[in-house]
Design a protein around this motif. Sequence first.
Motif, mmCIF file in Angstrom:
data_model
loop_
_atom_site.group_PDB
_atom_site.id
_atom_site.type_symbol
_atom_site.label_atom_id
_atom_site.label_comp_id
_atom_site.label_asym_id
_atom_site.label_seq_id
_atom_site.Cartn_x
_atom_site.Cartn_y
_atom_site.Cartn_z
ATOM 1 N N VAL A 145 73.884 42.980 43.541
ATOM 2 C CA VAL A 145 74.242 44.392 43.685
ATOM 3 C C VAL A 145 73.113 45.093 44.437
ATOM 4 C CG1 VAL A 145 75.647 44.488 41.591
ATOM 5 C CG2 VAL A 145 73.178 44.952 41.453
ATOM 6 N N PRO A 146 73.374 46.267 45.043
ATOM 7 C CA PRO A 146 72.274 47.029 45.644
ATOM 8 C C PRO A 146 71.232 47.393 44.589
ATOM 9 C CG PRO A 146 74.396 47.877 46.370
ATOM 10 C CD PRO A 146 74.682 46.908 45.251
ATOM 11 N N VAL A 147 69.951 47.314 44.955
ATOM 12 C CA VAL A 147 68.880 47.622 44.015
ATOM 13 C C VAL A 147 67.844 48.518 44.673
ATOM 14 C CG1 VAL A 147 69.141 45.514 42.636
ATOM 15 C CG2 VAL A 147 67.605 45.503 44.624
ATOM 16 N N ASP A 148 67.208 49.354 43.860
ATOM 17 C CA ASP A 148 66.018 50.086 44.279
ATOM 18 C C ASP A 148 64.838 49.151 44.077
ATOM 19 O OD1 ASP A 148 67.419 52.442 44.833
ATOM 20 O OD2 ASP A 148 67.367 53.025 42.728
ATOM 21 N N PHE A 149 64.077 48.916 45.148
ATOM 22 C CA PHE A 149 63.085 47.856 45.121
ATOM 23 C C PHE A 149 61.807 48.311 45.811
ATOM 24 C CE2 PHE A 149 61.214 43.900 46.817
ATOM 25 C CZ PHE A 149 61.145 43.148 45.654
ATOM 26 N N ALA A 150 60.818 48.711 45.004
ATOM 27 C CA ALA A 150 59.488 49.081 45.523
ATOM 28 C C ALA A 150 59.569 50.088 46.661
ATOM 29 C CB ALA A 150 58.718 47.842 45.961
ATOM 30 N N GLY A 151 60.435 51.080 46.497
ATOM 31 C CA GLY A 151 60.511 52.163 47.470
ATOM 32 C C GLY A 151 61.585 52.035 48.521
ATOM 33 N N VAL A 152 62.319 50.921 48.530
ATOM 34 C CA VAL A 152 63.416 50.755 49.480
ATOM 35 C C VAL A 152 64.670 50.315 48.727
ATOM 36 C CG1 VAL A 152 61.934 50.214 51.437
ATOM 37 C CG2 VAL A 152 62.792 48.362 49.994
ATOM 38 N N THR A 153 65.815 50.512 49.350
ATOM 39 C CA THR A 153 67.066 49.993 48.809
ATOM 40 C C THR A 153 67.369 48.670 49.487
ATOM 41 O OG1 THR A 153 67.942 52.197 48.370
ATOM 42 C CG2 THR A 153 69.539 50.403 48.530
ATOM 43 N N VAL A 154 67.598 47.646 48.675
ATOM 44 C CA VAL A 154 67.949 46.324 49.195
ATOM 45 C C VAL A 154 69.347 45.977 48.714
ATOM 46 C CG1 VAL A 154 67.352 43.875 49.278
ATOM 47 C CG2 VAL A 154 65.528 45.598 49.177
ATOM 48 N N GLU A 155 70.205 45.616 49.657
ATOM 49 C CA GLU A 155 71.558 45.203 49.326
ATOM 50 C C GLU A 155 71.689 43.700 49.492
ATOM 51 O OE1 GLU A 155 74.770 47.395 50.863
ATOM 52 O OE2 GLU A 155 73.740 49.334 50.793
ATOM 53 N N PRO A 156 72.603 43.080 48.745
ATOM 54 C CA PRO A 156 72.819 41.641 48.936
ATOM 55 C C PRO A 156 73.129 41.336 50.400
ATOM 56 C CG PRO A 156 73.995 42.420 47.001
ATOM 57 C CD PRO A 156 73.469 43.647 47.699
ATOM 58 N N GLY A 157 72.470 40.322 50.942
ATOM 59 C CA GLY A 157 72.681 39.954 52.331
ATOM 60 C C GLY A 157 71.759 40.633 53.315
ATOM 61 N N ASP A 158 70.996 41.637 52.874
ATOM 62 C CA ASP A 158 69.975 42.211 53.749
ATOM 63 C C ASP A 158 68.931 41.141 54.081
ATOM 64 O OD1 ASP A 158 71.161 44.682 53.834
ATOM 65 O OD2 ASP A 158 69.737 45.653 52.472
ATOM 66 N N TYR A 159 68.228 41.359 55.172
ATOM 67 C CA TYR A 159 67.218 40.390 55.599
ATOM 68 C C TYR A 159 65.850 40.781 55.047
ATOM 69 C CZ TYR A 159 70.656 38.281 58.649
ATOM 70 O OH TYR A 159 71.767 37.626 59.127
ATOM 71 N N VAL A 160 65.101 39.772 54.604
ATOM 72 C CA VAL A 160 63.801 39.992 53.969
ATOM 73 C C VAL A 160 62.761 39.105 54.636
ATOM 74 C CG1 VAL A 160 62.511 39.921 51.812
ATOM 75 C CG2 VAL A 160 64.948 40.497 51.778
ATOM 76 N N LEU A 161 61.598 39.681 54.901
ATOM 77 C CA LEU A 161 60.464 38.942 55.455
ATOM 78 C C LEU A 161 59.235 39.293 54.632
ATOM 79 C CD1 LEU A 161 59.327 37.185 57.851
ATOM 80 C CD2 LEU A 161 58.845 39.352 59.016
ATOM 81 N N ALA A 162 58.443 38.277 54.285
ATOM 82 C CA ALA A 162 57.207 38.504 53.530
ATOM 83 C C ALA A 162 56.109 37.625 54.104
ATOM 84 C CB ALA A 162 57.413 38.193 52.050
ATOM 85 N N ASP A 163 54.908 38.206 54.197
ATOM 86 C CA ASP A 163 53.751 37.452 54.662
ATOM 87 C C ASP A 163 52.486 38.080 54.090
ATOM 88 O OD1 ASP A 163 53.243 39.730 56.222
ATOM 89 O OD2 ASP A 163 53.813 38.796 58.109
ATOM 90 N N GLY A 164 51.346 37.753 54.679
ATOM 91 C CA GLY A 164 50.089 38.239 54.139
ATOM 92 C C GLY A 164 49.924 39.740 54.138
ATOM 93 N N SER A 165 50.697 40.458 54.946
ATOM 94 C CA SER A 165 50.602 41.915 54.987
ATOM 95 C C SER A 165 51.545 42.602 54.007
ATOM 96 C CB SER A 165 50.888 42.428 56.402
ATOM 97 O OG SER A 165 49.869 42.021 57.290
ATOM 98 N N GLY A 166 52.533 41.894 53.490
ATOM 99 C CA GLY A 166 53.442 42.503 52.533
ATOM 100 C C GLY A 166 54.869 42.060 52.713
#
Length: 220
Positions: A145-166
């Motif tokens: 389901v859509p979630v409030d996540f650390a200041g942003v809204t993330v919906e299922p299927g959205d694209y996510v990238l994480a690395d040393g900067s965040g």
Amino acid sequence: MTGTLERLAALDTCAVSDALDSLGLPGAALGLHAVANGRRIAGTALTVDLVEAGTTTAPRHLCTAAVDTSGPGTVIIVAHHGRTHVAGWGGVLSAGAVTRGVEGVIVDGAVRDLDEAHEFGLTLYAATSVPVTARSRVVERDWNVPVDFAGVTVEPGDYVLADGSGVVAVPCERIDEVLSIAEAIAAKEREMLRRVRLGESMATVMSADYETMLNRKASR
């Protein structure tokens, strides 16, 4: 990985964040960093929303449904809403996630069993770690389901990238536009680095043009 995920994984979160900025879109999930096996991860979001125990009837232990349906190309996003007094992810879940081949797990709060996450090879991003169990303290409200996540809204299927900067999240319907701009920004910064290595002055390389590079026309 699909072509879109390959393009995303080739970028860093700074270029993607800059691209989101240029479009006036939020995207940086603040306060999160790698806590186990810190490598760059890229994938589509599979979301879980956690709430305080007693506020809803939980049909299962938290995150289990998401883990069971996860796989390569997915990143499990656990909306723990900044809780640092109790873990929203643990070792048995880490084993399940690795078994199913997920790209990684990101929790906007505390996690536990980091030694096991390291041992299993799970890439895990979070706010912090704590040994306190979720049992009787937090439960799953829902998943996918859509979630409030650390200041942003993330919906299922959205694209996510994480690395040393965040961590950044990109709405799935804007991914092509964001990738095109981020790739242009990355190319421009590579050229700037080349000039620096050739000995050009920083004042010249980082001229007034640098301050306007997030302008959409400048970033294309």
